[in-house]
Design a protein around this motif. Structure first.
Motif, PDB file in Angstrom:
ATOM      1  N   ILE A  59      10.958  92.318 -31.963  1.00  0.00           N
ATOM      2  CA  ILE A  59      11.565  93.218 -32.298  1.00  0.00           C
ATOM      3  C   ILE A  59      12.719  92.574 -31.490  1.00  0.00           C
ATOM      4  N   GLU A  74      14.354  89.493 -32.733  1.00  0.00           N
ATOM      5  CA  GLU A  74      15.093  90.067 -34.516  1.00  0.00           C
ATOM      6  C   GLU A  74      16.575  90.710 -34.087  1.00  0.00           C
ATOM      7  N   GLU A  75      16.466  91.669 -32.535  1.00  0.00           N
ATOM      8  CA  GLU A  75      17.721  92.089 -32.934  1.00  0.00           C
ATOM      9  C   GLU A  75      18.404  91.937 -31.193  1.00  0.00           C
ATOM     10  N   LYS A 124      10.218  99.893 -35.502  1.00  0.00           N
ATOM     11  CA  LYS A 124      11.071  99.278 -35.775  1.00  0.00           C
ATOM     12  C   LYS A 124      12.048 100.486 -35.207  1.00  0.00           C
ATOM     13  N   GLU A 125      12.337 101.234 -36.316  1.00  0.00           N
ATOM     14  CA  GLU A 125      12.667 102.663 -36.224  1.00  0.00           C
ATOM     15  C   GLU A 125      13.797 103.698 -35.223  1.00  0.00           C
ATOM     16  N   LYS A 132      15.085 101.527 -31.927  1.00  0.00           N
ATOM     17  CA  LYS A 132      16.405 102.084 -32.352  1.00  0.00           C
ATOM     18  C   LYS A 132      17.011 103.217 -31.863  1.00  0.00           C
TER      19      LYS A 132
END
Length: 280
Positions: free
Chosen positions: A103, A106-107, A157-158, A161
């Motif tokens: 993560i 990716e972010e 992931k949600e 975030k």
């Protein structure tokens, strides 16, 4: 009776419980997000005691020891309890390090500084987190509603975030991948000696290899870890029995003994008397 289940193997877990259960020791290798559906969850570590009820969320930091108490809700509907009262339900999401690293890449996320806050945090609720909460509950209660690996990873992931949206400072909590530095061995062991875990786990938690842990331990306490732990636990037991007038049966688990008979045998071997003879 407890009915644990894996919603996504190794990552998302569901637990249903109809009677109170106390677990002596739990160890968290990874950061963990706990969604309390119903009932009460209480976590006790050497530095914190936190309780939460249905509808609340708790973020538990990695590399910790703690004791859990799971208490079903009282009968009848409860505020913040989507399932009503009478039982205990929880959903546990393991924020495994390899996934958190993925993560982060990716972010484009990274810790900005060393996290210095409490190791465990109740997460303030908002409508986004409540919606996230409700989106997972059906998978937990309906064993036929399969969650694929892809869906499960997306849910994790949600969740990450939304945590960052609610508390931006959690970036330093979630994305610090450094190994635990050597911490004060004496202070740590005096706070955590009662947890019945392998010596190698104590070594890991203090940021040491097993060999370094044993070497530093002998230098600090003048005795090997196993001998010191047994002696410390028995001395604490005698203190509690003589000054607090507690029964041996009420404390042996809390002091790291697996059975009352083992505790009584060890106590008599050290002090020459049975622990029950000191009870007033």
């Amino acid at each position: 009776m407890e009915s644990p289940a894996e919603i996504l193997p190794g990552v998302i877990f569901y637990s249903y419980l109809s009677t109170e259960r106390r677990e002596k020791v739990c160890f968290w290798n990874h950061h963990t997000l706990i969604l309390q559906v119903s009932g009460q969850f209480t976590l006790e570590t050497s530095v914190q005691t936190i309780s939460m009820n249905g509808g609340e969320m708790l973020l538990v930091g990695r590399n910790q020891l703690g004791t859990l108490t799971k208490t079903p809700a009282a009968g009848g509907p409860a505020t913040g309890d989507p399932a009503g009262g009478g039982h205990y339900e929880t959903i546990v999401i393991s924020l495994q390090e390899d996934l958190m690293r993925r993560i982060a890449l990716e972010e484009k996320l990274e810790a900005e500084q060393k996290y210095i806050g409490p190791p465990n945090l109740l997460i303030p609720s908002n409508e986004f987190l409540r919606g996230y909460f409700q989106s997972i509950v059906p998978y937990a209660r309906n064993s036929g509603a399969a969650m694929t690996d892809e869906m499960g990873i997306l849910k994790v992931k949600e969740g990450v975030k939304l945590l960052l949206l609610a508390l931006p400072g959690l970036r330093n909590f979630l994305f610090d991948f450094s190994d635990p530095s050597k911490i004060d061995l004496e202070k740590f062991m005096l706070n955590n000696f009662h947890f019945n875990v392998p010596i190698k786990k104590f070594a890991q938690l203090t940021g040491r290899s097993l060999a370094a842990f044993k070497r530093d331990f002998l230098k600090t306490f003048g005795a090997p870890p196993r001998h010191w732990l047994q002696d410390k636990r028995l001395n604490e037991a005698r203190h509690l029995i003589e000054t607090k007038h507690v029964k041996p049966s009420a404390i042996y688990l809390d002091l790291g003994f697996e059975s009352l008979s083992h505790f009584s045998h060890s106590f008599k071997k050290k002090f020459g008397i049975a622990p029950t003879s000191l009870v007033i």
